[in-house]
Design a protein around this motif. Structure first.
Motif, PDB file in Angstrom:
ATOM      1  N   GLU A 137       0.808  -1.213   0.000  1.00  0.00           N
ATOM      2  CA  GLU A 137       0.000   0.000   0.000  1.00  0.00           C
ATOM      3  C   GLU A 137       0.844   1.266   0.000  1.00  0.00           C
ATOM      4  O   GLU A 137       0.498   2.252  -0.662  1.00  0.00           O
ATOM      5  CB  GLU A 137      -0.968  -0.003   1.185  1.00  0.00           C
ATOM      6  N   MET A 138       1.961   1.266   0.715  1.00  0.00           N
ATOM      7  CA  MET A 138       2.833   2.446   0.724  1.00  0.00           C
ATOM      8  C   MET A 138       3.466   2.659  -0.656  1.00  0.00           C
ATOM      9  O   MET A 138       3.536   3.781  -1.146  1.00  0.00           O
ATOM     10  CB  MET A 138       3.923   2.307   1.793  1.00  0.00           C
ATOM     11  N   SER A 139       3.912   1.583  -1.272  1.00  0.00           N
ATOM     12  CA  SER A 139       4.520   1.733  -2.602  1.00  0.00           C
ATOM     13  C   SER A 139       3.482   2.145  -3.637  1.00  0.00           C
ATOM     14  O   SER A 139       3.770   2.930  -4.544  1.00  0.00           O
ATOM     15  CB  SER A 139       5.213   0.443  -3.024  1.00  0.00           C
ATOM     16  N   THR A 140       2.265   1.636  -3.507  1.00  0.00           N
ATOM     17  CA  THR A 140       1.204   2.035  -4.427  1.00  0.00           C
ATOM     18  C   THR A 140       0.861   3.505  -4.253  1.00  0.00           C
ATOM     19  O   THR A 140       0.689   4.238  -5.229  1.00  0.00           O
ATOM     20  CB  THR A 140      -0.050   1.167  -4.203  1.00  0.00           C
ATOM     21  N   ALA A 141       0.788   3.962  -3.019  1.00  0.00           N
ATOM     22  CA  ALA A 141       0.454   5.363  -2.770  1.00  0.00           C
ATOM     23  C   ALA A 141       1.559   6.297  -3.249  1.00  0.00           C
ATOM     24  O   ALA A 141       1.283   7.333  -3.872  1.00  0.00           O
ATOM     25  CB  ALA A 141       0.200   5.579  -1.283  1.00  0.00           C
ATOM     26  N   ILE A 142       2.805   5.937  -2.990  1.00  0.00           N
ATOM     27  CA  ILE A 142       3.908   6.827  -3.344  1.00  0.00           C
ATOM     28  C   ILE A 142       4.213   6.767  -4.845  1.00  0.00           C
ATOM     29  O   ILE A 142       4.148   7.776  -5.548  1.00  0.00           O
ATOM     30  CB  ILE A 142       5.162   6.489  -2.518  1.00  0.00           C
ATOM     31  N   ALA A 143       4.534   5.584  -5.347  1.00  0.00           N
ATOM     32  CA  ALA A 143       4.919   5.474  -6.753  1.00  0.00           C
ATOM     33  C   ALA A 143       3.714   5.492  -7.679  1.00  0.00           C
ATOM     34  O   ALA A 143       3.706   6.195  -8.692  1.00  0.00           O
ATOM     35  CB  ALA A 143       5.733   4.206  -6.971  1.00  0.00           C
ATOM     36  N   GLY A 144       2.693   4.744  -7.339  1.00  0.00           N
ATOM     37  CA  GLY A 144       1.521   4.667  -8.211  1.00  0.00           C
ATOM     38  C   GLY A 144       0.654   5.903  -8.174  1.00  0.00           C
ATOM     39  O   GLY A 144       0.027   6.265  -9.167  1.00  0.00           O
ATOM     40  N   GLY A 145       0.606   6.574  -7.033  1.00  0.00           N
ATOM     41  CA  GLY A 145      -0.235   7.761  -6.919  1.00  0.00           C
ATOM     42  C   GLY A 145       0.422   9.019  -7.448  1.00  0.00           C
ATOM     43  O   GLY A 145      -0.230   9.877  -8.065  1.00  0.00           O
TER      44      GLY A 145
END
Length: 116
Positions: free
Chosen positions: A49-57
């Motif tokens: 979730e952290m990687s999705t929020a930072i990189a993906g978002g």
């Protein structure tokens, strides 16, 4: 991107989705090996979730700003390559993570099973 040829667009689409499917297919088993059973669920959830929020978002916002500022797709491609490089470096550092056999498996798990 600006080829005007539908076959090239569909080819890139298919190749991209095959590569993404290969990544998504092995991710759960790879991530589960990084954590012991006591922290596996929260470790996998936090990491994902952290990687999705930072990189993906943030990536689409940064890519749009780069495209608007330069008017060319090359900075967006370089951003994508940079993110891929970060993933590659992480994969190299976590390629082999030794596990504590007492956490996840019985003590005799490395012994061969006898077939009766």
């Amino acid at each position: 991107m600006n080829t005007g040829r539908p076959a090239a667009v569909w080819g890139a689409f298919v190749i991209g989705h095959i590569a993404m499917a290969a990544m998504i297919g092995v991710r759960p088993s790879y991530f589960s090996e990084l954590f012991s059973t006591s922290t596996r669920y929260s470790g996998m959830a936090l990491g994902h979730e952290m990687s999705t929020a930072i990189a993906g978002g943030l990536s689409p916002v940064v890519a749009t700003a780069l495209l608007a500022a330069t008017g060319h797709f090359l900075p967006v491609a370089l951003l994508t390559m940079g993110l891929a490089l970060v993933s590659l470096v992480a994969l190299v550092f976590f390629a082999h993570v030794p596990k504590d056999p007492g956490q996840d498996a019985p003590r005799d798990a490395d012994q061969p099973r006898k077939v009766v």
